[in-house]
Design an enzyme around this catalytic site. Structure first.
Site, mmCIF file in Angstrom:
data_model
loop_
_atom_site.group_PDB
_atom_site.id
_atom_site.type_symbol
_atom_site.label_atom_id
_atom_site.label_comp_id
_atom_site.label_asym_id
_atom_site.label_seq_id
_atom_site.Cartn_x
_atom_site.Cartn_y
_atom_site.Cartn_z
ATOM 1 N N ARG A 259 0.838 -1.205 0.000
ATOM 2 C CA ARG A 259 0.000 0.000 0.000
ATOM 3 C C ARG A 259 0.870 1.250 0.000
ATOM 4 O O ARG A 259 0.629 2.212 -0.731
ATOM 5 C CB ARG A 259 -0.918 -0.023 1.226
ATOM 6 N N HIS B 20 -5.251 10.100 -0.042
ATOM 7 C CA HIS B 20 -6.690 10.257 0.205
ATOM 8 C C HIS B 20 -7.323 11.266 -0.755
ATOM 9 O O HIS B 20 -8.129 12.110 -0.363
ATOM 10 C CB HIS B 20 -6.971 10.631 1.667
ATOM 11 N N GLN C 209 -10.735 3.743 0.700
ATOM 12 C CA GLN C 209 -10.122 4.678 1.641
ATOM 13 C C GLN C 209 -8.940 5.426 1.027
ATOM 14 O O GLN C 209 -8.682 6.583 1.345
ATOM 15 C CB GLN C 209 -9.667 3.921 2.888
#
Length: 317
Positions: free
Chosen positions: A122, A207, A256
């Protein structure tokens, strides 16, 4: 009887030497890092203890280090509880961004080995989603959310966009977007009365929709790991609502990456649903500081030192 929720910190809580005090209290800390290191392919314990800080702060290193740290603190807490014949069952688990993966491990929904491997990827995906210099993040202090949203709308164009990325506490909001749009938005925020609007030293516009390729990559990574029903609902950043369904949890983890983290809403939801005590599990006190600004009526606890853990254990009936 306390109604307790467990919350886990995200990036920004890391520091070289962050687990020293707990590791001197319990062998579980180093054992947890050994377990995590086997998954990521390098010595996380050495990195956390000795640095250098620049290496620890690389996103793909920070993320597994923080997950391992939160899990280690949780294991030390469980050891202390068992020694004193006590236990507690959280009403909810939650985490700020990366911390959501730590929360999943603590709740039994994901294994530590899977979690650190996924967040390592990630971190790489988020850092590499855009060429350096295209996007970034700006922290805005001392300006209300409505004004900042209006400024983002005014500033954004088809080719240059800026949006809210983290709503951390009243008067503390982080923006993400293209650098030129961020610079313009920062100036407008200061003109509107913000105390500060500063560019953050991050490798991309986290984000935000600009890193959609990272979400696509994470979706692939998450298909490789097993998820179980958590011991208590997870308040996920995307929905700020309790989730126990494995398919929804997996989908929300993917979303997310490109959606804002509204920590204010998460804390308010828990308080409105009976939570009176928050326990931050992991290094530092970042979330505890935010939580204090969100709702001063909550009983706030940390776990970064043996004394902090003992204080929480003594709090339990």
């Amino acid at each position: 009887m306390q109604n307790i929720a467990v919350v886990c910190p995200g990036q920004g809580s890391q520091s070289v030497g962050m687990m020293t005090a707990l590791s001197e209290k319990s062998d579980l800390v180093q054992l947890t890092f050994v377990e995590a290191s086997e998954s990521v392919g390098f010595d996380l314990w050495e990195l956390v203890n000795s640095g250098p800080e620049e290496q620890l702060n690389l996103t793909q290193n920070t993320q597994p280090a923080l997950v391992a740290a939160s899990v280690a603190a949780w294991r030390v807490l469980q050891e202390q509880l068992a020694d004193q014949g006590k236990s507690f069952h959280p009403s909810y688990f939650a985490g700020h961004s990366l911390g959501e993966f730590s929360a999943l491990v603590l709740s039994g929904a994901m294994s530590l080995k899977d979690a650190v491997k996924v967040v390592q990827q990630r971190g790489k995906l988020m850092s590499e989603a855009l060429e350096p210099g295209i996007g970034g993040m700006v922290a805005v202090l001392g300006l209300d959310e409505a004004s900042i949203r209006e400024i983002c709308e005014k500033t954004s164009t088809v080719s240059q966009s800026v949006s809210l990325a983290n709503i951390n506490a009243p008067g503390q909001i982080v923006l993400a977007g293209h650098v030129a749009a961020l610079e313009k938005a920062a100036e407008l925020c200061k003109s509107a009365g913000a105390k500060r609007a500063v560019m953050l030293p991050v490798s991309g516009p986290f984000h935000s929709p600009l890193i959609c390729s990272a979400a696509e990559g994470l979706q692939i990574e998450l298909t490789k790991v097993e998820l179980n029903t958590p011991a208590a609902p997870i308040i996920q950043n995307v929905t700020n609502a309790p989730e126990v369904d494995v398919a929804r949890i997996r989908s929300n983890l993917v979303q997310q990456v490109t959606h804002p983290v509204n920590w204010v809403q998460a804390v308010e939801f828990m308080q409105q649903n009976g939570v009176d005590t928050l326990l931050e599990v992991g290094p530092g006190k970042v979330l505890t500081g935010l939580n204090k600004r969100i709702n001063r009526s909550l009983n706030l606890n940390t776990s970064e030192t043996p004394d902090a853990i003992q204080a929480f254990v003594q709090l339990l009936n």
